[in-house]
Enzyme design. Structure first.
Site, PDB file in Angstrom:
ATOM      1  N   THR A 189       0.827  -1.212   0.000  1.00  6.15           N
ATOM      2  CA  THR A 189       0.000   0.000   0.000  1.00  6.15           C
ATOM      3  C   THR A 189       0.859   1.258   0.000  1.00  6.15           C
ATOM      4  OG1 THR A 189      -1.430  -1.276   1.470  1.00  6.15           O
ATOM      5  CG2 THR A 189      -2.074   0.995   1.070  1.00  6.15           C
TER       6      THR A 189
ATOM      7  N   ARG B 241       8.174  -2.210   2.217  1.00  4.34           N
ATOM      8  CA  ARG B 241       8.383  -2.132   3.657  1.00  4.34           C
ATOM      9  C   ARG B 241       8.842  -3.490   4.160  1.00  4.34           C
ATOM     10  NH1 ARG B 241       3.632   0.545   7.101  1.00  4.34           N
ATOM     11  NH2 ARG B 241       3.992   2.207   5.602  1.00  4.34           N
TER      12      ARG B 241
ATOM     13  N   SER C  53       6.599   4.474   7.744  1.00  6.91           N
ATOM     14  CA  SER C  53       5.472   5.185   8.345  1.00  6.91           C
ATOM     15  C   SER C  53       5.424   5.012   9.863  1.00  6.91           C
ATOM     16  CB  SER C  53       4.179   4.727   7.672  1.00  6.91           C
ATOM     17  OG  SER C  53       3.111   5.530   8.096  1.00  6.91           O
ATOM     18  N   HIS C  54       4.369   4.384  10.362  1.00  2.00           N
ATOM     19  CA  HIS C  54       4.157   4.283  11.806  1.00  2.00           C
ATOM     20  C   HIS C  54       4.749   3.015  12.400  1.00  2.00           C
ATOM     21  CE1 HIS C  54       1.100   2.574   9.320  1.00  2.00           C
ATOM     22  NE2 HIS C  54       0.945   1.652  10.249  1.00  2.00           N
TER      23      HIS C  54
ATOM     24  N   LYS D 133       9.517   4.471  -0.231  1.00  2.00           N
ATOM     25  CA  LYS D 133       8.300   4.825  -0.967  1.00  2.00           C
ATOM     26  C   LYS D 133       8.698   5.652  -2.192  1.00  2.00           C
ATOM     27  CE  LYS D 133       6.223   7.106   2.498  1.00  2.00           C
ATOM     28  NZ  LYS D 133       5.087   7.841   3.112  1.00  2.00           N
TER      29      LYS D 133
ATOM     30  N   ASP E  35       2.434  10.630  13.080  1.00  2.00           N
ATOM     31  CA  ASP E  35       3.136   9.347  13.021  1.00  2.00           C
ATOM     32  C   ASP E  35       4.585   9.527  12.564  1.00  2.00           C
ATOM     33  OD1 ASP E  35       2.746   9.902  10.332  1.00  2.00           O
ATOM     34  OD2 ASP E  35       2.534   7.787   9.804  1.00  2.00           O
TER      35      ASP E  35
ATOM     36  N   ASP F 227       6.376   9.369   9.826  1.00  2.00           N
ATOM     37  CA  ASP F 227       6.753  10.212   8.692  1.00  2.00           C
ATOM     38  C   ASP F 227       5.868  11.439   8.539  1.00  2.00           C
ATOM     39  OD1 ASP F 227       4.639   8.535   8.001  1.00  2.00           O
ATOM     40  OD2 ASP F 227       5.089   8.680   5.869  1.00  2.00           O
TER      41      ASP F 227
ATOM     42  N   ASP G 152       2.566  11.966   8.152  1.00  2.00           N
ATOM     43  CA  ASP G 152       1.367  12.130   7.329  1.00  2.00           C
ATOM     44  C   ASP G 152       0.073  11.830   8.087  1.00  2.00           C
ATOM     45  OD1 ASP G 152       1.882   9.437   7.377  1.00  2.00           O
ATOM     46  OD2 ASP G 152       1.865   9.157   5.196  1.00  2.00           O
ATOM     47  N   ARG G 153       0.175  11.136   9.221  1.00  2.00           N
ATOM     48  CA  ARG G 153      -1.046  10.838   9.984  1.00  2.00           C
ATOM     49  C   ARG G 153      -1.230  11.810  11.140  1.00  2.00           C
ATOM     50  NH1 ARG G 153      -1.733   4.338  10.627  1.00  2.00           N
ATOM     51  NH2 ARG G 153      -1.542   3.883   8.400  1.00  2.00           N
TER      52      ARG G 153
ATOM     53  N   THR H 208      -8.663   1.685  -0.213  1.00  2.00           N
ATOM     54  CA  THR H 208      -7.706   2.094   0.804  1.00  2.00           C
ATOM     55  C   THR H 208      -6.361   2.471   0.171  1.00  2.00           C
ATOM     56  OG1 THR H 208      -8.747   0.664   2.410  1.00  2.00           O
ATOM     57  CG2 THR H 208      -6.460   1.256   2.829  1.00  2.00           C
TER      58      THR H 208
ATOM     59  N   GLU I  34      -9.946   6.583   7.437  1.00  2.00           N
ATOM     60  CA  GLU I  34     -10.192   6.296   8.845  1.00  2.00           C
ATOM     61  C   GLU I  34      -8.892   6.060   9.617  1.00  2.00           C
ATOM     62  OE1 GLU I  34      -9.241   3.087   9.810  1.00  2.00           O
ATOM     63  OE2 GLU I  34      -8.734   2.654   7.730  1.00  2.00           O
TER      64      GLU I  34
ATOM     65  N   LYS J 236      -1.361  12.648   2.494  1.00  2.00           N
ATOM     66  CA  LYS J 236      -2.044  13.097   3.695  1.00  2.00           C
ATOM     67  C   LYS J 236      -1.051  13.898   4.514  1.00  2.00           C
ATOM     68  CE  LYS J 236      -1.486   8.435   5.618  1.00  2.00           C
ATOM     69  NZ  LYS J 236      -1.693   7.312   4.710  1.00  2.00           N
TER      70      LYS J 236
ATOM     71  N   ARG K  73      -8.253  -6.499   9.471  1.00  2.00           N
ATOM     72  CA  ARG K  73      -8.934  -5.316   9.990  1.00  2.00           C
ATOM     73  C   ARG K  73     -10.442  -5.512   9.833  1.00  2.00           C
ATOM     74  NH1 ARG K  73      -4.488  -2.402  10.622  1.00  2.00           N
ATOM     75  NH2 ARG K  73      -3.048  -1.933   8.921  1.00  2.00           N
TER      76      ARG K  73
HETATM   77  C1  G1P Z   1      -2.914   1.332   6.248  1.00  2.00           C
HETATM   78  C2  G1P Z   1      -4.197   2.111   6.366  1.00  2.00           C
HETATM   79  C3  G1P Z   1      -4.477   2.858   5.089  1.00  2.00           C
HETATM   80  C4  G1P Z   1      -3.284   3.745   4.759  1.00  2.00           C
HETATM   81  C5  G1P Z   1      -2.011   2.937   4.746  1.00  2.00           C
HETATM   82  C6  G1P Z   1      -0.783   3.819   4.570  1.00  2.00           C
HETATM   83  O1  G1P Z   1      -2.999   0.391   5.207  1.00  2.00           O
HETATM   84  O2  G1P Z   1      -5.275   1.258   6.692  1.00  2.00           O
HETATM   85  O3  G1P Z   1      -5.650   3.609   5.231  1.00  2.00           O
HETATM   86  O4  G1P Z   1      -3.461   4.360   3.528  1.00  2.00           O
HETATM   87  O5  G1P Z   1      -1.863   2.230   5.967  1.00  2.00           O
HETATM   88  O6  G1P Z   1      -0.652   4.732   5.610  1.00  2.00           O
HETATM   89  P1  G1P Z   1      -3.343  -1.146   5.457  1.00  2.00           P
HETATM   90  O7  G1P Z   1      -2.350  -1.664   6.459  1.00  2.00           O
HETATM   91  O8  G1P Z   1      -4.726  -1.178   6.049  1.00  2.00           O
HETATM   92  O9  G1P Z   1      -3.269  -1.775   4.111  1.00  2.00           O
HETATM   93 ZN    ZN Z   2       2.768   7.655   7.780  1.00  2.00          ZN
END
Ligand code: G1P
Ligand code: ZN
Length: 546
Positions: free
Chosen positions: A21, A25, A116-117, A129, A280, A282, A284-285, A347, A367, A379, A499
């Site tokens: 996504t 990673r 990211s997180h 990325k 978070d 990086d 963006d959240r 997503t 979300e 974001k 999820r």
């Molecule tokens: C998760 C979040 C999704 C977001 C992505 C990147 O992806 O649910 O909304 O865009 O991280 O930050 P997922 O692990 O659900 O595929």
């Molecule tokens: Zn992030």
């Protein structure tokens, strides 16, 4: 001058470099495997159009591996004929700030170093990325092409040269490439000043309006300090955990009630602060909190949409809005009342890109604590924080009062996401595939005492380019407007994450003051029974509830 380009041969290609996504990673250890990082970078540099003679933006969230990756990318970029590579002091560059730089400098791509997180450090995760010319996450067509390239790679090119210094701004040549080290915060601050009324927000923050911002020892610390404590005059110490650390201080830089619990306790149990926020790894959240009030991200998007005209950048109204499919329909109700379009996308932020580029939407969100606008193509955590502060400065009321007012106008979407992390992969896929197989037999069945109106696997046709994306999550839409969605995460690095997204709507006239877990209790147990979650995962409860 003799060229110092080295051609390194790979005995065999790495076949596991499929971006998810948000990029590739993997564990930091995996990225330290000899030639592993280099292989993926080679695939990027061979695939992205315009690399030779073009400009690249490179930086990251400061986690372990960030500086080494910038060194490798700089020397590989030189070997591939890149003319200009823009990076930042300390290699610190948030994802939204990177998106801005790519757009500002007309770069052919950006390479953002972040998982990211996810936790960082030698035992944590690392990520790469790729963002395209518009500043947004690369579309699937590009990441698929990068993956395909990596799978048959026989070697890579890199210049042998000492690492350039990232300590101070300056210009450094590597062969014909110029590496420009700039301050990664300046341009972002300037952009925010164009969007919001800093005098008004500063007025609020300078006058006995204590707020707490948690940077979680990740990338937003330097940005938040200069924004909140510098330009906006909030007291020193407003920004907590402000120094970016390679392992985020051992923490998990995910701004939710579980991982940002120290901040959550300050706001939800104490009375010292009027507003709290966190971002978070990086940047963006975002998570938004008021005194004794948690703002669910789906609601946050709805509130920003309803009040957008209070911010200078959006004073003329919005072209439209979009949300990812699992995000609650709170924003849909606002869009309908405003008479603007509302799109439902799969997503992942990349799906907003075409809508933003085409001018069809101004705001969008997910979300998963992601909110943003057409100012960039990612974001943007601090943008959301400033937007909320702008509303508070204009309305001079509390976060809780803004929420109560919103629900009384638009009704309330009770919402929760239950994550079951690190499930053994086969088990998770077994559960998911079984459920998917059940879908056709579910139409016209009952679920939690309600009729199932639709049971499907979400697919999306991009309204701008007509591309079709399938297999985006199993949805049960119930006849009273509530829903349950099941998805497997595309960003985890250990096993699989299931999820479960739960939502029910109560119109303005209904009963509004309930705890979401209570309001959703019947959906939660029906979801478990239908999907056999506890039995099949062996987990008694979700790992994370938001
Ligand atoms: C998760 C979040 C999704 C977001 C992505 C990147 O992806 O649910 O909304 O865009 O991280 O930050 P997922 O692990 O659900 O595929
Ligand atoms: Zn992030």
């Amino acid at each position: 001058m003799t060229s110092s380009v080295l051609r390194v041969t790979l005995d065999q290609p790495f076949t596991d470099q499929k971006p998810g996504t948000s990029g590739l990673r993997k564990s930091s250890r995996q990225f330290e495997t000899p030639h592993y990082l280099e292989s993926f970078i080679e695939a990027i540099l061979r695939t992205v159009p315009g690399v030779a003679g073009g400009t690249l933006v490179v930086g990251g969230d400061g986690r372990y591996g960030n500086r080494r990756a910038i060194d490798v990318i700089s020397r590989m970029a030189a070997a591939h004929g890149v003319t200009r590579l823009i990076t930042t002091t300390g290699g610190i560059l948030s994802t939204p700030a990177a998106s801005n730089l790519i757009r500002k400098h007309g770069a052919v791509a950006g390479i953002i170093l972040s998982a990211s997180h996810n936790p960082g450090g030698p035992e944590g995760d690392f990520g790469v990325k790729v963002n395209g010319v518009n500043g947004g996450p690369a579309p699937e067509s590009l990441t698929d092409a990068i993956y395909a390239c990596s799978q048959s790679l026989d070697g890579y090119r890199i210049v042998e040269a000492p690492a350039i210094s990232l300590e101070a701004p300056g210009q450094h040549p590597i062969e014909a490439l110029t590496v420009e080290v700039i301050d990664g915060v300046d341009d972002y601050l300037a952009l925010m000043q164009q969007l919001f009324d800093f005098d008004q927000i500063g007025d609020l923050l300078r006058n006995n309006y204590p707020i707490a911002f948690d940077a979680m020892h990740a990338v937003t610390g330097p940005y938040a300090r200069r924004l909140l404590e510098g330009l906006l005059g909030a007291p020193a110490g407003t920004v907590r955990n402000a120094i970016p650390l390679e392992d985020f201080g051992g923490g998990h830089p995910d701004p939710n009630l579980t991982y940002a619990h120290e901040l959550a306790e300050l706001l939800l149990q104490g009375d010292d602060y009027r507003f709290g926020a966190a971002c978070d790894g990086d940047g963006d959240r975002n998570m938004i909190l008021g005194r004794r009030c948690f703002v669910n991200p789906s609601d946050s998007l709805a509130v920003l949409t309803a009040n957008a005209t209070l911010a200078p950048a959006y004073s003329n109204g919005l072209a439209g809005v979009a949300r990812s499919m699992p995000t609650s329909a709170a924003v849909d109700v606002v869009a309908q009342q405003l008479g603007i379009a509302c799109y439902e996308t799969p997503t992942g932020w990349k799906f907003f890109g075409n809508l933003l580029d085409a001018g069809r939407i101004t705001l969008c969100g997910e979300e998963s604590f992601g909110t943003g606008s057409d100012h960039i193509r990612e974001k943007d955590g601090l943008w959301a924080v400033l937007f909320w502060l702008q509303l508070l400065a204009r309305k001079r009321t509390s976060v809780a009062a803004i929420m109560a007012d919103h629900w009384s106008r638009f009704g309330r979407h009770y919402y929760s996401r239950h994550d079951y992390e690190a499930i053994e992969s086969e088990r998770a896929h077994g559960l998911y595939d079984r459920l998917k197989g059940l879908l056709p037999s579910l139409a016209d069945e009952r679920f939690a005492g309600r009729a199932i109106a639709t049971a499907d696997d979400f697919s999306y046709t991009d309204p701008v380019d007509g591309s079709l994306t399938t297999g985006q999550g199993l949805r049960l839409l119930l006849d009273d407007g509530s829903r349950v969605v099941f998805r497997l995460s595309g960003t985890g690095t250990q096993g699989a994450t299931l999820r479960v997204y739960l939502e029910s709507y109560v119109p303005p006239s209904g009963q509004l003051q309930q705890d979401p877990q209570q309001a959703l209790a019947d959906l939660i147990s029906a979801a478990d029974a239908l999907a056999e979650i506890r039995v099949r995962t062996g987990m008694e409860a979700p790992t994370v509830i938001t």
